[in-house]
Scaffold this active site. Structure first.
Site, mmCIF file in Angstrom:
data_model
loop_
_atom_site.group_PDB
_atom_site.id
_atom_site.type_symbol
_atom_site.label_atom_id
_atom_site.label_comp_id
_atom_site.label_asym_id
_atom_site.label_seq_id
_atom_site.Cartn_x
_atom_site.Cartn_y
_atom_site.Cartn_z
ATOM 1 N N GLU A 119 -5.104 -8.270 -0.316
ATOM 2 C CA GLU A 119 -5.840 -8.202 0.953
ATOM 3 C C GLU A 119 -7.328 -8.016 0.677
ATOM 4 O OE1 GLU A 119 -4.396 -5.230 3.664
ATOM 5 O OE2 GLU A 119 -2.313 -5.687 3.168
ATOM 6 N N GLU B 81 0.827 -1.228 0.000
ATOM 7 C CA GLU B 81 0.000 0.000 0.000
ATOM 8 C C GLU B 81 0.849 1.262 0.000
ATOM 9 O OE1 GLU B 81 -2.451 -0.505 3.473
ATOM 10 O OE2 GLU B 81 -3.890 -1.728 2.372
HETATM 11 C C1 BGP Z 1 -4.400 -2.625 5.488
HETATM 12 C C2 BGP Z 1 -3.037 -3.146 5.964
HETATM 13 C C3 BGP Z 1 -3.077 -4.449 6.683
HETATM 14 C C4 BGP Z 1 -4.356 -4.743 7.434
HETATM 15 C C5 BGP Z 1 -5.606 -4.098 6.846
HETATM 16 C C6 BGP Z 1 -6.790 -4.118 7.790
HETATM 17 O O1 BGP Z 1 -4.302 -1.268 5.206
HETATM 18 O O2 BGP Z 1 -2.188 -3.335 4.841
HETATM 19 O O3 BGP Z 1 -1.915 -4.478 7.494
HETATM 20 O O4 BGP Z 1 -4.216 -4.555 8.784
HETATM 21 O O5 BGP Z 1 -5.392 -2.777 6.454
HETATM 22 O O6 BGP Z 1 -6.716 -2.992 8.643
HETATM 23 P P1 BGP Z 1 -6.978 -3.166 10.202
HETATM 24 O O7 BGP Z 1 -6.041 -4.248 10.655
HETATM 25 O O8 BGP Z 1 -6.689 -1.843 10.799
HETATM 26 O O9 BGP Z 1 -8.428 -3.601 10.340
#
Ligand code: BGP
Length: 487
Positions: A383, A190
């Site tokens: 993701e 990201e």
């Molecule tokens: C993305 C990240 C991940 C993951 C995801 C979910 O931006 O790349 O690391 O954590 O978000 O976010 P969160 O864990 O805050 O729910």
């Protein structure tokens, strides 16, 4: 039903070292920026902007606290010691790909050392061997909210161009070490996060900079340079292994069909998403950013040769994270909702998670078509997932129908995108096992098909349990999508 998924399609799951491994100082590892991310028991899930900001005061508190209770990423879910059992469970679900990051601070604890830490290198040898022995291709992220804290505190993070050289030393070390073990390289997770969570993205401590927005874009430019150099180095050291570029996909829709709202959506798409993929996939700063920068008084400093470097070194595939969609309106009117990394307009046609993230499976098909139309590059969903509050019943079950439905609806839309002609090569569900939240350091925001017995303050047995979704996802992945409709 003949499945739309090709036999080569990669099904699996994604984690990040800093959210799962724990062992925050084991075997020579140094402090990373995630080790100073505090869990705030009083956090307001609807107001997370303040949570994302890192200040000198918060840093001082973290240095003063050598425990793990309020710094959950220091203990994670102890994946560092339990990964073989966890990979057994992932193998049982039929994973053919496993995405994780290589923690920079296990390899170079401070980031500026000349020589790497052998114990850290040996750990990832063990981890990658274990994943491959279980039939999984390794998808390795090299920068995932875990840069060395020393590079932030003593060099100023990515805003200091010297960090590019430190990062390339890390990249060269892991390319050489894991050339035969890694199937996909991703230099940056990201890369657009820097403008929404600048501490995670570029190591920006807000009260160190008079103009943090300018500083963040300068840091992003240095990451573009580092990304291009990592691609160039890959052609020499790991020829034939694909190198990707990734964004957090902020899919957005116009609040109404008024032209001004559509223009706002177009600009949000350009500034939040396409700016980054244009640079990584087309090799140049897009023209629309000139006006964006000049209207905001931002001047990105570029060195001689940067433009040629970017142009000559573009990615082999594009990856993105997709959780939700938001709404754009010209007057910035209407109700807001929290989303991944940002706050956006709430869409009245969509349901939300308990954290306000709007659940939009059709938006995934839309995003896949949009990205493929623009770049004609292979795409990888690195993701996708649903963070939710799970409940363990008296007999130790977790009936997470909501997660099954989220997975099923998004997988159906992936199939539609494949039928649309999109070259989608793989999918890794975010957090196949419950891990620590990136944005809030909560444990209670659970994504996993595998439950981990631990609460927000690190209390629990760390016992792993299969949720109902574990079995549904296993049936879908082991049948390559044939059994997707079955419920
Ligand atoms: C993305 C990240 C991940 C993951 C995801 C979910 O931006 O790349 O690391 O954590 O978000 O976010 P969160 O864990 O805050 O729910």
């Amino acid at each position: 039903m003949t499945t739309p998924f090709p036999p080569t399609f990669l099904w699996g799951g994604a984690i990040a070292a800093n959210q799962a491994e724990g062992a925050w100082l084991a075997d020579g590892k140094g402090w990373s920026i995630s080790d100073v991310r505090r869990y705030n028991a009083g956090l307001d899930r609807k107001k997370l902007d303040a949570e994302r900001v890192m200040t000198e005061a918060k840093l001082a508190d973290a240095h003063a606290d050598d425990g793990t209770r309020f710094y959950p990423k220091r203990h994670g879910i102890d994946f560092y010691h339990q990964f073989t059992d966890d990979l057994d469970l992932m193998q049982e679900m039929g994973f053919s790909v496993f995405r994780t990051s290589i923690a920079w601070t296990r390899i170079f604890p401070r980031g500026d050392e000349a020589e790497p830490n052998e114990a850290g290198l040996a750990y990832y040898d063990r981890l990658f061997d274990a994943a491959r022995e279980r039939g999984m291709t390794v998808f390795a992220t090299l920068h995932h909210n875990e840069m060395p804290l020393a590079l932030v505190e003593e060099y100023g993070g990515w805003i200091n161009r010297q960090v590019v050289d430190f990062y390339l030393r890390f990249v060269e070390t892991v390319y050489r070490r894991y050339a035969d073990q890694v199937g996909y390289w991703l230099p940056f997770n990201e890369i657009n996060a820097a403008n929404f969570n600048p501490f995670h993205g570029v190591g920006l401590v807000i009260d160190r900079w008079d103009n943090p927005v300018q500083a963040a874009y300068q840091g992003v430019h240095h990451q573009f340079v580092a990304n291009a150099r990592a691609i160039r180095l890959a052609r020499q050291l790991v020829p034939g292994t694909p190198v990707g570029g990734m964004i957090a996909r902020f899919t957005t829709y116009p609040a109404t069909c008024r032209p001004e709202d559509v223009l706002q959506m177009t600009q949000d798409d350009q500034y939040n998403n396409f700016f980054y993929t244009d640079v990584m996939a087309r090799g140049t700063y897009p023209a629309y950013m000139n006006r964006f920068f000049s209207e905001r008084g931002i001047e990105v400093e570029m060195a001689d040769g940067d433009a040629e470097l970017l142009k000559e070194n573009v990615v082999d595939f594009l990856a993105f994270s997709y959780y939700m969609s938001i709404v754009s309106s010209a007057e910035d009117a209407g109700e807001k909702t929290n989303a991944n990394l940002i706050t956006g307009g709430r869409n009245p046609h969509l349901p939300s998670s308990e954290w306000g993230w709007q659940i939009d499976p059709v938006g995934l098909r839309y995003s896949l078509n949009q990205l493929y139309d623009r770049y004609q590059l292979p795409l990888f969903i690195a993701e996708n997932g649903l963070g939710a509050m799970d409940e363990v019943t008296a007999d130790g079950k977790i009936h997470d129908d909501y997660r099954i439905d989220y997975f099923r609806q998004h997988a159906i839309q992936m199939g539609e995108a494949l039928r649309d002609g999109v070259d989608l090569i793989g999918y890794t569900w975010w957090g196949p096992i419950d891990i620590i939240s990136a944005g809030t350091s909560e444990m209670s925001k659970r994504y996993g098909f595998i439950h981990v017995d631990q609460d927000d303050l690190g209390e629990g047995s760390l016992t792993r349990r299969r949720k109902d979704s574990f079995f549904y996802v296993r049936d879908v992945m082991t049948s390559n999508g044939e059994r997707l409709e079955a419920r």
